[in-house]
Structures are given as structure tokens and as C-alpha cells.
Write a protein that holds these residues in place. Structure first.
Motif, PDB file in Angstrom:
ATOM      1  N   LEU A  34       0.852  -1.186   0.000  1.00 27.48           N
ATOM      2  CA  LEU A  34       0.000   0.000   0.000  1.00 27.48           C
ATOM      3  C   LEU A  34       0.891   1.240   0.000  1.00 27.48           C
ATOM      4  O   LEU A  34       1.493   1.581   1.024  1.00 27.48           O
ATOM      5  CB  LEU A  34      -0.908   0.001   1.232  1.00 27.48           C
ATOM      6  N   ASP A  35       0.978   1.899  -1.131  1.00 30.97           N
ATOM      7  CA  ASP A  35       1.812   3.098  -1.247  1.00 30.97           C
ATOM      8  C   ASP A  35       1.024   4.314  -0.787  1.00 30.97           C
ATOM      9  O   ASP A  35      -0.202   4.366  -0.922  1.00 30.97           O
ATOM     10  CB  ASP A  35       2.261   3.266  -2.699  1.00 30.97           C
ATOM     11  N   GLU A  36       1.735   5.311  -0.247  1.00 31.20           N
ATOM     12  CA  GLU A  36       1.123   6.553   0.238  1.00 31.20           C
ATOM     13  C   GLU A  36      -0.054   6.256   1.169  1.00 31.20           C
ATOM     14  O   GLU A  36      -1.149   6.802   1.029  1.00 31.20           O
ATOM     15  CB  GLU A  36       0.672   7.416  -0.952  1.00 31.20           C
ATOM     16  N   ILE A  37       0.186   5.407   2.159  1.00 33.88           N
ATOM     17  CA  ILE A  37      -0.864   4.986   3.083  1.00 33.88           C
ATOM     18  C   ILE A  37      -1.456   6.171   3.841  1.00 33.88           C
ATOM     19  O   ILE A  37      -2.628   6.153   4.238  1.00 33.88           O
ATOM     20  CB  ILE A  37      -0.300   3.932   4.074  1.00 33.88           C
ATOM     21  N   SER A  38      -0.683   7.227   4.030  1.00 35.04           N
ATOM     22  CA  SER A  38      -1.155   8.388   4.791  1.00 35.04           C
ATOM     23  C   SER A  38      -2.237   9.177   4.058  1.00 35.04           C
ATOM     24  O   SER A  38      -2.919  10.005   4.669  1.00 35.04           O
ATOM     25  CB  SER A  38       0.017   9.316   5.117  1.00 35.04           C
ATOM     26  N   GLU A  39      -2.407   8.933   2.755  1.00 33.38           N
ATOM     27  CA  GLU A  39      -3.429   9.649   1.994  1.00 33.38           C
ATOM     28  C   GLU A  39      -4.798   8.989   2.108  1.00 33.38           C
ATOM     29  O   GLU A  39      -5.786   9.501   1.602  1.00 33.38           O
ATOM     30  CB  GLU A  39      -3.024   9.731   0.510  1.00 33.38           C
ATOM     31  N   ALA A  58     -12.084   7.204   7.407  1.00 36.14           N
ATOM     32  CA  ALA A  58     -13.108   6.162   7.315  1.00 36.14           C
ATOM     33  C   ALA A  58     -12.550   4.907   6.671  1.00 36.14           C
ATOM     34  O   ALA A  58     -12.771   3.787   7.149  1.00 36.14           O
ATOM     35  CB  ALA A  58     -14.305   6.685   6.527  1.00 36.14           C
ATOM     36  N   MET A  59     -11.802   5.078   5.583  1.00 34.73           N
ATOM     37  CA  MET A  59     -11.249   3.927   4.877  1.00 34.73           C
ATOM     38  C   MET A  59     -10.164   3.247   5.699  1.00 34.73           C
ATOM     39  O   MET A  59     -10.050   2.021   5.720  1.00 34.73           O
ATOM     40  CB  MET A  59     -10.688   4.369   3.524  1.00 34.73           C
ATOM     41  N   SER A  60      -9.362   4.033   6.412  1.00 31.43           N
ATOM     42  CA  SER A  60      -8.295   3.434   7.215  1.00 31.43           C
ATOM     43  C   SER A  60      -8.883   2.633   8.375  1.00 31.43           C
ATOM     44  O   SER A  60      -8.322   1.624   8.791  1.00 31.43           O
ATOM     45  CB  SER A  60      -7.329   4.505   7.727  1.00 31.43           C
ATOM     46  N   GLY A  61     -10.037   3.060   8.896  1.00 29.15           N
ATOM     47  CA  GLY A  61     -10.704   2.291   9.938  1.00 29.15           C
ATOM     48  C   GLY A  61     -11.183   0.953   9.419  1.00 29.15           C
ATOM     49  O   GLY A  61     -11.029  -0.084  10.071  1.00 29.15           O
ATOM     50  N   GLN A  62     -11.765   0.962   8.220  1.00 37.15           N
ATOM     51  CA  GLN A  62     -12.208  -0.292   7.602  1.00 37.15           C
ATOM     52  C   GLN A  62     -11.022  -1.205   7.324  1.00 37.15           C
ATOM     53  O   GLN A  62     -11.095  -2.425   7.516  1.00 37.15           O
ATOM     54  CB  GLN A  62     -12.957   0.006   6.308  1.00 37.15           C
ATOM     55  N   THR A  63      -9.935  -0.609   6.857  1.00 38.41           N
ATOM     56  CA  THR A  63      -8.745  -1.406   6.530  1.00 38.41           C
ATOM     57  C   THR A  63      -8.197  -2.091   7.774  1.00 38.41           C
ATOM     58  O   THR A  63      -7.872  -3.283   7.759  1.00 38.41           O
ATOM     59  CB  THR A  63      -7.670  -0.512   5.890  1.00 38.41           C
ATOM     60  N   ALA A  64      -8.101  -1.343   8.873  1.00 35.56           N
ATOM     61  CA  ALA A  64      -7.583  -1.923  10.109  1.00 35.56           C
ATOM     62  C   ALA A  64      -8.461  -3.066  10.580  1.00 35.56           C
ATOM     63  O   ALA A  64      -7.971  -4.137  10.971  1.00 35.56           O
ATOM     64  CB  ALA A  64      -7.498  -0.843  11.190  1.00 35.56           C
ATOM     65  N   ALA A  65      -9.774  -2.863  10.542  1.00 39.90           N
ATOM     66  CA  ALA A  65     -10.698  -3.885  11.032  1.00 39.90           C
ATOM     67  C   ALA A  65     -10.722  -5.108  10.117  1.00 39.90           C
ATOM     68  O   ALA A  65     -10.711  -6.248  10.576  1.00 39.90           O
ATOM     69  CB  ALA A  65     -12.094  -3.292  11.144  1.00 39.90           C
TER      70      ALA A  65
END
Length: 202
Positions: free
Chosen positions: A35-40, A44-51
Motif C-alpha cells: 500500500l503506497d502513500e498509506i497516509s493519503e 473512514a477507509m483506514s478504519g475499515q482497513t484496520a478492522a
């Protein structure tokens, strides 16, 4: 779009979904997801990704949960994620899931010995793609590149090299730095030692 690419979708889930897709998280069993440029990624999407990477998830348009296949997850960013977490622009739970083995790659300005290697790599890459027979990098150009500060890092060097290959008309690459390019200040020689120090006594 990112959700669908990572976790799959069913045919008809959205416009353009003409067939089922298992998604990246299901396909590389024993492989790697980068996953490149993960900080972008949005909060909401990062929460789904973590879960979802932690357990079961549903594909877009699906009704049943399925587990992610075991794979290596590598993420990259050019931002300070500690600062991003503190400013609440990057999710803390995802940060700790990713921060298992952190690897810091120094900016190009801190590893100038890599510049000649990178320039030659980009020369071969783009000259070959363009069917050009450019053999070497002009020595003064290489000196200029090694003295440049590179605020855009390796990506800037690559773009500059690609442009130079496209414009070159000889078998030697001449690279033109941007106007008013910031350059490294020349190192000042250390002061000569005082071989005859004055005595403190008068």
C-alpha cells in the motif's frame, strides 16, 4: 474504489462491476500487498482497513463474511505518521497494526552516494524504453545532481532523468536542473590548529 480493490466486490455491486472480484486481500495467499502513500487514505477507509485485515469482512455487495488470506502487508508513506496520529489525521489503530517492523529510508539529500547509481539506473530504464543509445551521464551533470538538495526526493530525480533522456540528442546524457535549484552549501574547511597557543599568563 480502494475498498473494492482491497476486499473485492460482487457483480452488480456498483456501476462497472461486471464480474465478481476477490480483491487483493484474498488473492495473494502467502504473498505480499503493498500500500503506497498509506497516509493519503481517509480516516473512514483506514478504519475499515484496520478492522478488515484483522478479521472477517464482506465484499462490496456481498452478504457473507470471509477472512483475509494470510499475506505480508507493506505500507509506505513520505509523511511523519507519529505526527499524523497526534493530529488525528491518521488512525492510531491502523498505525499500530502497520508499525511492526518500521524501516526509515533516508531522503536522497542524506545519501548522495546513491545518486550516480540511481541516475544510471533511470538512464538504462528510459533509454531502453525509448530505443535510444545513450551510453553515459555527462560528468558535469552528475556533479550538479550530486550537489542538488532534491526536495522531491527519488521521484524528482527519476522524472528529471526521464525528461533528459527524452530531450537528449547525443550518446551522453546532459541533465538540466530546475532554475534557481537549491544546492548544498560547500563545506568549509576546518580551522587550522593553533600550533603556538598563547599562554594564559601575561
Amino acid at each position: 474504489m480502494l475498498e473494492s480493490e482491497l476486499f473485492g466486490y460482487l457483480k452488480g455491486a456498483f456501476t462497472g462491476a461486471n464480474q465478481n472480484s476477490v480483491g487483493c486481500s484474498k488473492s495473494p495467499t502467502g504473498g505480499t500487498i503493498f500500500l503506497d502513500e498509506i497516509s493519503e487514505m481517509t480516516l473512514a477507509m483506514s478504519g475499515q482497513t484496520a478492522a478488515r485485515f484483522a478479521g472477517a469482512h464482506r465484499a462490496s455487495g456481498g452478504q457473507y463474511q470471509r477472512n483475509c488470506d494470510r499475506c505480508a502487508l507493506i505500507a509506505a508513506t513520505n509523511r511523519d505518521l507519529d505526527k499524523a496520529v497526534a493530529e488525528n489525521v491518521f488512525r492510531e489503530d491502523l498505525y499500530y497494526r502497520l508499525n511492526v517492523i518500521p524501516i526509515r529510508v533516508p531522503p536522497l539529500s542524506e545519501r548522495r552516494e546513491d545518486i550516480p547509481l540511481l541516475v544510471n539506473h533511470f538512464l538504462k530504464k528510459y533509454a531502453s524504453a525509448a530505443g535510444r543509445s545513450i551510453l553515459r551521464v555527462n560528468a558535469p551533470s552528475l556533479d550538479s545532481l550530486c550537489g542538488y538538495e532534491w526536495p522531491g526526493n527519488v521521484r524528482q530525480l527519476e522524472i528529471l532523468s526521464e525528461r533528459a533522456v527524452a530531450l537528449e540528442t547525443t550518446d551522453e546524457l546532459h541533465v538540466q536542473l530546475p532554475a534557481n535549484a537549491p544546492r548544498r552549501a560547500p563545506r568549509q574547511p576546518p580551522p587550522a590548529p593553533d600550533l603556538c597557543p598563547k599562554s594564559a599568563a601575561t
